[in-house]
Design a protein around this motif. Structure first.
Motif, PDB file in Angstrom:
ATOM      1  N   GLY A   1     -44.693   3.076   1.073  1.00 36.52           N
ATOM      2  CA  GLY A   1     -44.820   3.001  -0.477  1.00 36.52           C
ATOM      3  C   GLY A   1     -43.804   2.003  -1.376  1.00 36.52           C
ATOM      4  N   SER A   2     -42.664   2.157  -0.742  1.00 38.99           N
ATOM      5  CA  SER A   2     -41.477   1.265  -1.513  1.00 38.99           C
ATOM      6  C   SER A   2     -41.825  -0.097  -1.399  1.00 38.99           C
ATOM      7  N   VAL A   3     -42.591  -0.507   0.030  1.00 39.80           N
ATOM      8  CA  VAL A   3     -42.782  -1.777   0.183  1.00 39.80           C
ATOM      9  C   VAL A   3     -43.932  -2.525  -0.491  1.00 39.80           C
TER      10      VAL A   3
ATOM     11  N   ARG B   1     -45.084  -1.565  -3.337  1.00 41.62           N
ATOM     12  CA  ARG B   1     -44.713  -1.412  -4.761  1.00 41.62           C
ATOM     13  C   ARG B   1     -43.814  -2.708  -4.896  1.00 41.62           C
ATOM     14  N   GLY B   2     -42.966  -2.912  -4.007  1.00 37.77           N
ATOM     15  CA  GLY B   2     -42.085  -4.412  -4.217  1.00 37.77           C
ATOM     16  C   GLY B   2     -42.946  -5.625  -4.160  1.00 37.77           C
TER      17      GLY B   2
ATOM     18  N   ARG C   1     -46.096  -5.513  -5.165  1.00 40.44           N
ATOM     19  CA  ARG C   1     -46.731  -5.853  -6.436  1.00 40.44           C
ATOM     20  C   ARG C   1     -45.715  -6.328  -7.454  1.00 40.44           C
ATOM     21  N   ASP C   2     -44.412  -6.005  -7.245  1.00 45.27           N
ATOM     22  CA  ASP C   2     -43.384  -6.196  -8.340  1.00 45.27           C
ATOM     23  C   ASP C   2     -42.903  -7.812  -8.090  1.00 45.27           C
ATOM     24  N   ASP C   3     -42.667  -7.830  -7.052  1.00 44.01           N
ATOM     25  CA  ASP C   3     -42.189  -9.396  -6.672  1.00 44.01           C
ATOM     26  C   ASP C   3     -42.224  -9.560  -5.161  1.00 44.01           C
TER      27      ASP C   3
ATOM     28  N   ARG D   1     -39.738 -11.660  -3.148  1.00 38.10           N
ATOM     29  CA  ARG D   1     -38.389 -10.917  -2.789  1.00 38.10           C
ATOM     30  C   ARG D   1     -38.610 -10.289  -1.532  1.00 38.10           C
ATOM     31  N   VAL D   2     -39.812  -9.595  -1.436  1.00 38.93           N
ATOM     32  CA  VAL D   2     -39.983  -8.703  -0.422  1.00 38.93           C
ATOM     33  C   VAL D   2     -40.169  -9.696   0.820  1.00 38.93           C
TER      34      VAL D   2
ATOM     35  N   PHE E   1     -30.453 -13.965  -5.254  1.00 37.36           N
ATOM     36  CA  PHE E   1     -31.194 -14.915  -6.236  1.00 37.36           C
ATOM     37  C   PHE E   1     -30.264 -14.930  -7.364  1.00 37.36           C
TER      38      PHE E   1
ATOM     39  N   PHE F   1     -35.957  -3.994  -7.238  1.00 35.73           N
ATOM     40  CA  PHE F   1     -37.278  -3.623  -7.625  1.00 35.73           C
ATOM     41  C   PHE F   1     -36.815  -2.480  -8.824  1.00 35.73           C
TER      42      PHE F   1
ATOM     43  N   GLN G   1     -38.017   1.412  -8.692  1.00 37.13           N
ATOM     44  CA  GLN G   1     -37.637   2.163  -7.665  1.00 37.13           C
ATOM     45  C   GLN G   1     -35.827   2.569  -7.745  1.00 37.13           C
TER      46      GLN G   1
ATOM     47  N   MET H   1     -34.978   0.067   1.665  1.00 39.43           N
ATOM     48  CA  MET H   1     -35.931  -0.956   1.952  1.00 39.43           C
ATOM     49  C   MET H   1     -35.084  -2.143   2.820  1.00 39.43           C
TER      50      MET H   1
END
Lengths: 406, 246
Positions: free
Chosen positions: A245-247, A249-250, A252-254, A257-258, B87, B93, B96, B104
């Motif tokens: 879930g963290s990944v 949502r990550g 989705r947001d950026d 970056r993921v 960066f 994030f 979170q 993560m």
């Protein structure tokens, strides 16, 4: 159980309890098992609504959590419906044909029965042979497997092509619209093998259960839909609870970056896209036997846009929001378009809701997007946040102006 | 000593503008290096090339003892090979918690299925808490990272970088927008990190670079203008001309 995803997210047990209460109340008010206050047709509407809630949960996973605005998930829903519809139609026609031929002086051969079924089903499109896609229609287990396999494979192939080329944002939305439109146009053709614009019909008659009244079958399907929604919800809650879930949502947001954290973003997107395609297919397979008929118009691009509107109005990024949005909007829509809403007489013009409902829906979608991006689900935050945060001022214990003045 | 990263003769242009022009650069396995240069010198583009975001027109980027080419790998493969990046603008994030952000980043298998079935063991949770302590965010561990101050976000991002256990850290302007005390803490973090892995710091602030006390590479118009100790490069007439003299 300790610290599991069920106990950590309070909304999941609360949702399951609400659903269980709903099922109990509806059962007690239904015709076969209770007072009969709920008519069979409304019971079917409720059962169908639960299926729509399930596909909305899938949409929330793919859009609200992963940020992929797919406007094609109702294609998977429709495909699930077609897959179960093929068996329902084949088997029911076979029983009818077998019955009518039973009186013949010479018992019919298997080949005669099959060709009689084919001419019954395909007479309407001027054919009397089974197309290749019906090769498994005689077997319920195989056709049930296709309910999962066909939407899953389509989502896998489509998603692999799209995500591998890094198609994102509005371009991906357009691509998914094109997919569902192409599929719908293909199914409209008579030689697509699925009866063209006639679609598959009579799906509410379950083969082998002709002795049972529709009220009982509807109740069974209502229970089945509720169970599927509960399981789908638990599965979705489990997916979004942990690091996965963290990944997502990550992502989705950026997304970039993921990627720089070392996660194969495309793999995650493909996984979510495929899994939600399968969930949508299962929801469709439960929906269409209750609706009774499926035709290619069900896969029209507008259907998937509605799905996004439900999730947006209910509140994306929270699973119960999707359920509330789908249930609320589709039930209100049934009320308005079913002719139950009273017309408003303005003297010079009469507002007839059957025509004006879509405009009302469009306006509320715009208003929700601008004024309340959290949707209906955001109302729950208002209640819980107030309790938790009493002050947004300085930290507790810090010297404040009134004290300093003393 | 074999080099960890060797960038050789790399050029890249955007619409005819040469952002990187025949750049060569190398760094050893446990080395701290500062990269300075005026705006538009190609510092960020250089990082983009190493991390796989931008593909160069020519040249080679070789990695590790076996000299693997990074140019054939995707961003996530490069990150898994051990290149971590922070960066310029802190990108954590925001919706979170600090804990979730660090978890993560923690070095684990990254595939969708192993992530799906992953549940943090108590050792992993301890590791995350220890990291949070190192970056001074132990008290904030359950807060949403969006609620943190700018400096704390910068540290969180450095913490995420440390959690990845990279062999090379590329750090873009880590001290931007920090108070003097915060800068000192950041310097310590980077110096400590450089004892176990290679660290490349891109920075504008000469005082900060001086405090790092390491070799300095000066970029100008997409290629290396000077390299050496801080005193060496600051006394170089060319460097004074294009960078310091203004």
């Amino acid at each position: 159980m300790g610290d599991t995803f069920l106990t950590r997210r309070r909304s999941t047990p609360i949702f399951l309890i609400c659903l269980a209460v709903l099922v109990l109340v509806v059962t007690l008010m239904s015709e076969p098992a209770g007072t009969g206050a709920i008519s069979t047709s409304f019971l079917k509407t409720l059962g169908k609504t639960l299926c729509l809630c399930l596909v909305a949960v899938a949409m929330d996973l793919v859009w609200g959590y992963t940020g992929i605005l797919s406007l094609g998930h109702m294609a998977f829903f429709g495909l699930g419906g077609y897959m179960i519809g093929m068996w329902l139609m084949y088997e029911r026609t076979r029983l009818i044909v077998a019955e009518s031929l039973a009186g013949a002086p010479i018992p019919p051969t298997d080949g005669e029965i099959v060709s009689a079924i084919a001419s019954q089903i395909f007479g309407v499109v001027g054919s009397s042979d089974f197309p290749l896609v019906w090769m498994f229609a005689h077997s319920l287990p195989l056709q049930l497997a296709l309910v999962v396999a066909v939407p899953g494979l389509l989502a896998l192939v489509f998603g692999w092509l799209a995500f591998r080329s890094r198609v994102t944002g509005v371009y991906l939305s357009i691509l998914t619209q094109a997919m569902t439109l192409a599929l719908s146009l293909y199914l409209f053709q008579n030689d697509s093998g699925l009866r063209g614009n006639n679609g598959l019909s009579g799906l509410q008659n379950i083969p082998g259960l002709s002795g049972l009244p529709q009220s009982v079958i509807s109740l069974w399907f209502f229970w089945g839909s509720a169970l599927a929604l509960a399981l789908g919800y638990i599965f979705a809650a489990w997916i979004v609870s942990g690091k996965f879930g963290s990944v997502i949502r990550g992502i989705r947001d950026d997304e970039a970056r993921v990627r720089f954290l070392g996660y194969p973003v495309e793999g995650f997107k493909l996984f979510v896209f495929t899994v939600t395609g399968i969930i949508a297919g299962i929801a469709g397979a439960l929906y269409y036997p209750q609706a009774g008929i499926i035709n290619p118009a069900e896969l029209a691009p507008i259907a998937s846009i509605y799905l996004a509107v439900w999730v947006a109005i209910g509140g994306r990024g929270r699973l119960y929001g999707a359920v509330i949005g789908a249930a609320f909007v589709s039930l209100v829509s049934t009320w308005f378009t079913g002719g139950q809403a009273p017309d408003i007489d303005l003297g010079v013009y009469t507002i007839q809701w059957v025509d004006w409902w879509l405009i009302l829906l469009g306006v509320s979608f715009v208003l929700v997007t601008i004024l309340a991006p959290q949707g209906i689900g955001g109302l729950f935050d208002l209640a819980t946040r107030r309790r938790r945060k009493t002050s947004t001022g300085p930290d507790a214990g810090s010297l404040r102006a009134p004290e300093a003045a003393e | 000593m074999t080099q960890l990263l060797e960038v050789d003769g790399v050029s890249v242009s955007f619409d005819g503008f040469k952002a990187i022009n025949n750049l060569s650069f190398s760094i050893g396995p446990a080395e701290l290096r500062a990269v300075i240069g005026p705006n538009g010198a190609g510092k960020t583009t250089f990082m983009d090339i190493v991390t796989g975001k931008t593909k160069p027109d020519s040249g080679s980027v070789l990695w590790g003892a076996r000299n693997r080419s990074l140019l054939k790998m995707s961003e996530s493969q490069i990150a898994r090979a051990g290149v971590g990046r922070k960066f310029q603008r802190p990108t954590v994030f925001e919706d979170q918690s600090v804990f979730a952000n660090l978890l993560m980043a923690l070095k684990k298998t990254r595939g969708p299925f192993s992530v799906l079935f992953y549940r943090p063991s108590s050792e992993d949770a301890d590791k995350v808490r220890e990291l949070a302590g190192q970056i001074g965010l132990a008290a904030q561990i359950d807060r949403l990272s969006g609620e943190l101050s700018h400096g704390q976000k910068q540290w969180l991002e450095i913490g995420m970088l440390l959690a990845q256990e990279p062999r090379l850290m590329l750090v873009d302007e880590p001290a931007a927008g920090m108070t003097p005390a915060e800068r000192e803490h950041t310097t310590d973090l980077l110096k400590r990190a450089a004892s176990s892995c290679a660290v490349v710091v891109v920075e504008h602030d000469m005082d900060f670079v001086r405090r790092l006390g390491c070799r300095v590479t000066v970029l100008h118009e997409g290629s290396v203008l000077a390299e050496g100790s801080i005193d060496h490069v600051t006394s170089d007439p060319q460097v004074i001309d294009v960078y310091l003299g203004r």
